[in-house]
Design a protein around this motif. Structure first.
Motif, PDB file in Angstrom:
ATOM      1  N   PHE A  10       7.003   1.615  -9.298  1.00  0.00           N
ATOM      2  CA  PHE A  10       6.415   2.463 -10.327  1.00  0.00           C
ATOM      3  C   PHE A  10       4.962   2.800 -10.006  1.00  0.00           C
ATOM      4  N   TYR A  11       4.242   1.883  -9.400  1.00  0.00           N
ATOM      5  CA  TYR A  11       2.847   2.119  -9.021  1.00  0.00           C
ATOM      6  C   TYR A  11       2.752   3.282  -8.039  1.00  0.00           C
ATOM      7  N   GLU A  12       3.622   3.295  -7.038  1.00  0.00           N
ATOM      8  CA  GLU A  12       3.619   4.380  -6.061  1.00  0.00           C
ATOM      9  C   GLU A  12       4.098   5.687  -6.686  1.00  0.00           C
ATOM     10  N   TYR A  13       5.059   5.608  -7.581  1.00  0.00           N
ATOM     11  CA  TYR A  13       5.531   6.810  -8.266  1.00  0.00           C
ATOM     12  C   TYR A  13       4.391   7.459  -9.052  1.00  0.00           C
ATOM     13  N   ALA A  14       3.659   6.668  -9.802  1.00  0.00           N
ATOM     14  CA  ALA A  14       2.601   7.204 -10.669  1.00  0.00           C
ATOM     15  C   ALA A  14       1.377   7.662  -9.883  1.00  0.00           C
ATOM     16  N   ASN A  15       1.112   7.030  -8.730  1.00  0.00           N
ATOM     17  CA  ASN A  15      -0.152   7.265  -8.027  1.00  0.00           C
ATOM     18  C   ASN A  15       0.013   7.657  -6.562  1.00  0.00           C
ATOM     19  N   GLY A  16       1.243   7.723  -6.077  1.00  0.00           N
ATOM     20  CA  GLY A  16       1.486   7.837  -4.649  1.00  0.00           C
ATOM     21  C   GLY A  16       0.834   9.021  -3.966  1.00  0.00           C
ATOM     22  N   ALA A  17       0.849  10.180  -4.596  1.00  0.00           N
ATOM     23  CA  ALA A  17       0.251  11.358  -3.959  1.00  0.00           C
ATOM     24  C   ALA A  17      -1.248  11.151  -3.758  1.00  0.00           C
ATOM     25  N   TRP A  18      -1.891  10.562  -4.744  1.00  0.00           N
ATOM     26  CA  TRP A  18      -3.332  10.271  -4.627  1.00  0.00           C
ATOM     27  C   TRP A  18      -3.574   9.183  -3.584  1.00  0.00           C
ATOM     28  N   LEU A  19      -2.777   8.130  -3.599  1.00  0.00           N
ATOM     29  CA  LEU A  19      -2.958   7.026  -2.663  1.00  0.00           C
ATOM     30  C   LEU A  19      -2.827   7.495  -1.215  1.00  0.00           C
ATOM     31  N   LYS A  20      -1.919   8.436  -0.972  1.00  0.00           N
ATOM     32  CA  LYS A  20      -1.707   8.931   0.388  1.00  0.00           C
ATOM     33  C   LYS A  20      -2.843   9.833   0.856  1.00  0.00           C
ATOM     34  N   SER A  21      -3.461  10.543  -0.049  1.00  0.00           N
ATOM     35  CA  SER A  21      -4.436  11.562   0.348  1.00  0.00           C
ATOM     36  C   SER A  21      -5.889  11.112   0.228  1.00  0.00           C
ATOM     37  N   PHE A  22      -6.138  10.089  -0.575  1.00  0.00           N
ATOM     38  CA  PHE A  22      -7.532   9.720  -0.835  1.00  0.00           C
ATOM     39  C   PHE A  22      -8.077   8.837   0.280  1.00  0.00           C
ATOM     40  N   LYS A  23      -9.266   9.147   0.740  1.00  0.00           N
ATOM     41  CA  LYS A  23      -9.951   8.345   1.756  1.00  0.00           C
ATOM     42  C   LYS A  23     -11.110   7.601   1.084  1.00  0.00           C
ATOM     43  N   ILE A  24     -11.145   6.299   1.254  1.00  0.00           N
ATOM     44  CA  ILE A  24     -12.216   5.509   0.647  1.00  0.00           C
ATOM     45  C   ILE A  24     -13.549   5.931   1.251  1.00  0.00           C
ATOM     46  N   PRO A  25     -14.519   6.288   0.433  1.00  0.00           N
ATOM     47  CA  PRO A  25     -15.851   6.578   0.976  1.00  0.00           C
ATOM     48  C   PRO A  25     -16.386   5.372   1.741  1.00  0.00           C
ATOM     49  N   ASP A  26     -17.138   5.625   2.803  1.00  0.00           N
ATOM     50  CA  ASP A  26     -17.582   4.559   3.692  1.00  0.00           C
ATOM     51  C   ASP A  26     -18.357   3.457   2.971  1.00  0.00           C
ATOM     52  N   GLU A  27     -19.028   3.788   1.879  1.00  0.00           N
ATOM     53  CA  GLU A  27     -19.872   2.799   1.216  1.00  0.00           C
ATOM     54  C   GLU A  27     -19.085   1.846   0.315  1.00  0.00           C
ATOM     55  N   TYR A  28     -17.784   2.088   0.176  1.00  0.00           N
ATOM     56  CA  TYR A  28     -16.986   1.261  -0.726  1.00  0.00           C
ATOM     57  C   TYR A  28     -15.972   0.420   0.041  1.00  0.00           C
ATOM     58  N   SER A  29     -15.702  -0.770  -0.504  1.00  0.00           N
ATOM     59  CA  SER A  29     -14.625  -1.599   0.030  1.00  0.00           C
ATOM     60  C   SER A  29     -13.319  -1.337  -0.711  1.00  0.00           C
ATOM     61  N   SER A  30     -13.416  -0.728  -1.883  1.00  0.00           N
ATOM     62  CA  SER A  30     -12.243  -0.282  -2.630  1.00  0.00           C
ATOM     63  C   SER A  30     -12.692   0.838  -3.554  1.00  0.00           C
ATOM     64  N   TYR A  31     -11.711   1.606  -4.052  1.00  0.00           N
ATOM     65  CA  TYR A  31     -12.062   2.748  -4.905  1.00  0.00           C
ATOM     66  C   TYR A  31     -10.898   3.045  -5.839  1.00  0.00           C
ATOM     67  N   GLY A  32     -11.208   3.241  -7.130  1.00  0.00           N
ATOM     68  CA  GLY A  32     -10.174   3.551  -8.107  1.00  0.00           C
ATOM     69  C   GLY A  32     -10.776   4.080  -9.389  1.00  0.00           C
ATOM     70  N   SER A  33     -10.015   3.983 -10.461  1.00  0.00           N
ATOM     71  CA  SER A  33     -10.447   4.547 -11.745  1.00  0.00           C
ATOM     72  C   SER A  33     -11.741   3.912 -12.234  1.00  0.00           C
ATOM     73  N   PHE A  34     -11.870   2.603 -12.059  1.00  0.00           N
ATOM     74  CA  PHE A  34     -13.108   1.944 -12.458  1.00  0.00           C
ATOM     75  C   PHE A  34     -14.295   2.501 -11.678  1.00  0.00           C
ATOM     76  N   THR A  35     -14.071   2.779 -10.393  1.00  0.00           N
ATOM     77  CA  THR A  35     -15.152   3.290  -9.560  1.00  0.00           C
ATOM     78  C   THR A  35     -15.587   4.674 -10.012  1.00  0.00           C
ATOM     79  N   VAL A  36     -14.625   5.491 -10.407  1.00  0.00           N
ATOM     80  CA  VAL A  36     -14.946   6.839 -10.883  1.00  0.00           C
ATOM     81  C   VAL A  36     -15.900   6.758 -12.074  1.00  0.00           C
ATOM     82  N   LEU A  37     -15.574   5.889 -13.019  1.00  0.00           N
ATOM     83  CA  LEU A  37     -16.442   5.747 -14.194  1.00  0.00           C
ATOM     84  C   LEU A  37     -17.768   5.116 -13.824  1.00  0.00           C
ATOM     85  N   ALA A  38     -17.743   4.152 -12.914  1.00  0.00           N
ATOM     86  CA  ALA A  38     -18.990   3.513 -12.491  1.00  0.00           C
ATOM     87  C   ALA A  38     -19.924   4.533 -11.846  1.00  0.00           C
TER      88      ALA A  38
END
Length: 685
Positions: A59-87
């Protein structure tokens, strides 16, 4: 920086009348929207969905898979997600506020002067580089003068030095007398994330890199025989690690409350010079303490006695250099990032200086900045809508407790009493902290950091004989997070998390309940997880359960643990079910409460189908999308070893597979990967 520790994880509040909660005009269950949602047509990012994945398989891949496949973590981050967007959004808002304040000339001692000069000092890299290690000269001289173990102990506890220490001290609410504060003693003193990094072969590469980092730092600081001295520091930390409790054991609140009088403490650790330690900390005259990891503290006291003073001096100097690397000449900052940022967490690039400057100001003057942030960026209607959501979540748990099949009436009465006493805090404190008396000097980044730490410590110590401040917050309003405090029996939701995708006043009700509603439920759930359940409605650590109900709870918790122990995000790095137990219970119970509350909010009406998605489908998609995250392998290893939260994928898949409505919403069948037979699905709350 030593701060008051308010509570363990995150959880929530009281009881409300169902009809009152549903009738509020600000309730997100009202489908009329005065403006468009921030995300998509109703609050879900449909572009992130990967329709090629069957929901029942992943279900995680179903809900987010297109984004997970296309998104590249910015070099300054070790992880990136919804919390990071708000931060990042909040960071930019704070940047605007602080840059404006920094450019002005406020009166000395005013909040604007403190914020502006703290920020400007951190940003003045040219001056920091020019000063070299001169700001540390007095502290190094103080360390050089240490000659006895009493001197060493005093250095450990002196807030003016701000040194590392194998035995830490902090002030917090007394877990068994929550109307007062207590002095807590705890294991500390490591430069790596926890004991496992020193003692497990799978972290051998990190051990070697850390040894090299110590040596490189000492060399840069001009130490002779840097290699030999670095080896001695590492060997000392390795011994400290061997004395430490493992992370999962430290969660057990029954084991971490070990009260001792001063005489008992002295007898328990006869080789440790407590008088010098407590005098340096400003705690002379205190005669009663709570020792968290009792046998670990005793072993650490023995290590202090057995280790040569010269090794402790090098240890203290190294950790001063390490912990203040960002406000020392650039070479120290770069060395620190190369190890902690890249080697330990996988980030490829240091964060921009202004972003780290905002973090520093937030650490030193958090509520002063928060007050400005709330005034400019937090809409009052968001607080009103959150109150309605909280009311419905409380009502949902009340109804669920009343019909729990595994709990007796005797314990249900106690559980409902605890729920009724829950206190929610939303957005920002009613009373803002006053930073008068904190001296901030433009051009003195190192001194500002030290004075802020001292100011915090003095603030804590001054309250020891005062009643517990019920208005206090343990997070600033600009923090993208939430928490539950078991000793205060309260849940707290800072303003910064009350944004899309977690919360959007203009989004569909299902989306808000699946997002922030489930976060509210998660925090409420912490009051009833494996550790939070040990405190009563007044916040007192005591056993209010019948033995029958405690056994029934533990059986269900063990079933959850068995599920999570099978998850292995990386080869050789499996989820630790004991470390993550509280968060897993919070997630599973929280989403179930939020779903129940969503139905309460609908008032018996059927949710409309939007863009082909039913209300239930939108609810579960919302939960899945708030946890979308890409993580570098090194950061994921660190999370598994140290973080009580399971990786994001399992905060989705591990939860929904235990909920019958999810199966119905997405037509999940027996041959699909996430399918669990009905009798294997775990429902505690």
């Amino acid at each position: 920086m030593k701060k008051v520790i308010l509570g363990a994880t995150a959880a929530l509040a009281l009881q409300a009348c169902n009809q009152q909660a549903s009738d509020k005009t600000t309730d997100p269950a009202a489908h009329e929207q005065s403006a468009a949602p921030e995300i998509g047509d109703f609050g879900i990012d449909l572009q992130s969905i990967d329709a090629s994945v069957t929901p029942g398989d992943d279900f995680y891949e179903y809900a987010n898979g297109a984004w997970l496949k296309s998104f590249k973590i910015p070099d300054e981050y070790s992880s990136y997600g919804s919390f990071t967007v708000l931060a990042e959004r909040t960071e930019n808002q704070l940047h605007s506020i602080i840059e404006t304040v920094s450019a002005g000339r406020a009166a000395p001692g005013a909040a604007a002067q403190q914020i502006g000069d703290f920020y400007a000092s951190y940003m003045d890299v040219e001056r920091i580089n020019a000063l070299g290690l001169e700001p540390l000269a007095a502290d190094f001289a103080r360390i050089d003068a240490l000659s006895t173990k009493a001197d060493i102990a005093a250095a450990f506890a002196d807030p003016d030095l701000g040194a590392a220490t194998p035995i830490g001290v902090y002030i917090s609410v007394d877990a068994k007398s929550p109307d007062r504060y207590a002095v807590y003693l705890t294991q500390a003193g490591l430069g790596l994330p926890n004991r496992d990094y020193y003692l497990q072969d799978k972290f051998a590469d990190k051990q070697e890199r850390y040894r090299a980092y110590i040596e490189d730092t000492l060399t840069l600081a001009g130490f002779g025989d840097a290699g030999q001295r670095a080896a001695a520091i590492y060997a000392l930390e390795n011994a400290i690690a061997e004395a430490h409790w493992e992370p999962a054991k430290r969660r057990n609140r029954d084991l971490t409350y070990n009260p001792k009088t001063l005489d008992q403490l002295a007898a328990f650790t006869p080789d440790f010079p407590w008088a010098a330690y407590f005098e340096a900390a400003g705690l002379s005259g205190r005669t009663w303490f709570v020792v968290r990891e009792d046998d670990a503290v005793r072993r650490l006291a023995g290590i202090v006695a057995a280790t040569p003073t010269d090794v402790w001096k090098d240890y203290l100097k190294f950790h001063l250099l390490r912990t203040h690397a960002d406000i020392l000449p650039a070479q120290f900052d770069e060395l620190n990032f190369a190890f902690y940022g890249t080697q330990l967490r996988g980030a490829l690039k240091q964060r921009e200086r202004w972003k780290r400057a905002i973090d520093a100001v937030d650490d030193g003057l958090g509520e002063a900045v928060g007050k400005l942030y709330v005034e400019e960026y937090f809409p009052p209607q968001s607080k009103e809508m959150m109150e309605a959501l909280v009311d419905n979540l409380k009502e949902a748990l009340k109804e669920r407790i009343e019909v729990l099949p595994w709990m007796t009436e005797e314990t249900k009465t106690q559980a409902l009493a605890k729920l009724e006493n829950f206190t929610p805090k939303i957005g920002y404190p009613d009373i803002w902290r006053d930073y008068a008396g904190l001296s901030v000097v433009r051009g003195d980044a190192y001194g500002n950091a030290k004075r802020a730490a001292r100011f915090d410590w003095d603030y804590d110590v001054a309250r020891l004989d005062a009643p517990v401040d019920k208005t206090e917050w343990g997070m600033t309003p600009q923090t993208v997070n939430a928490y539950y405090s078991p000793t205060r029996n309260e849940i707290v939701f800072p303003a910064a998390i009350l944004q899309a995708p977690f919360f959007d006043p203009h989004a569909d009700a299902a989306v808000n309940y699946g997002g922030i509603g489930a976060v509210i439920g998660h925090e409420i759930g912490h009051g009833f997880d494996d550790q939070g359940r040990k405190s009563d409605g007044e916040g007192k650590l005591r056993d209010w359960w019948t033995s029958e109900d405690a056994d029934a709870f533990q059986t269900l918790a063990d079933e959850i643990g068995a599920q999570y122990s099978s998850y292995e995000p990386l080869p050789g790095f499996a989820v630790n079910p004991e470390l993550t137990m509280g968060e897993n219970i919070g997630d599973i119970g929280g989403l179930a409460m939020a779903y129940h509350a969503y139905k309460i909010a609908l008032g018996g009406e059927e949710a409309p189908v939007l863009d082909g998605f039913t209300g239930d489908q939108r609810f579960f998609l919302s939960w899945a999308q708030v946890w979308k995250r890409v993580v570098r392998d090194e950061a994921l290893k660190n999370q598994i070893a140290s973080d009580p939260h399971a990786p994001a994928k399992f905060r989705v898949n591990g939860v929904v597979r235990n909920m019958d409505p999810w199966y119905n919403a997405f037509g999940v069948e027996e041959d699909q990967a996430l399918y669990l037979p009905p009798d294997a699905r775990v429902e505690i709350w």
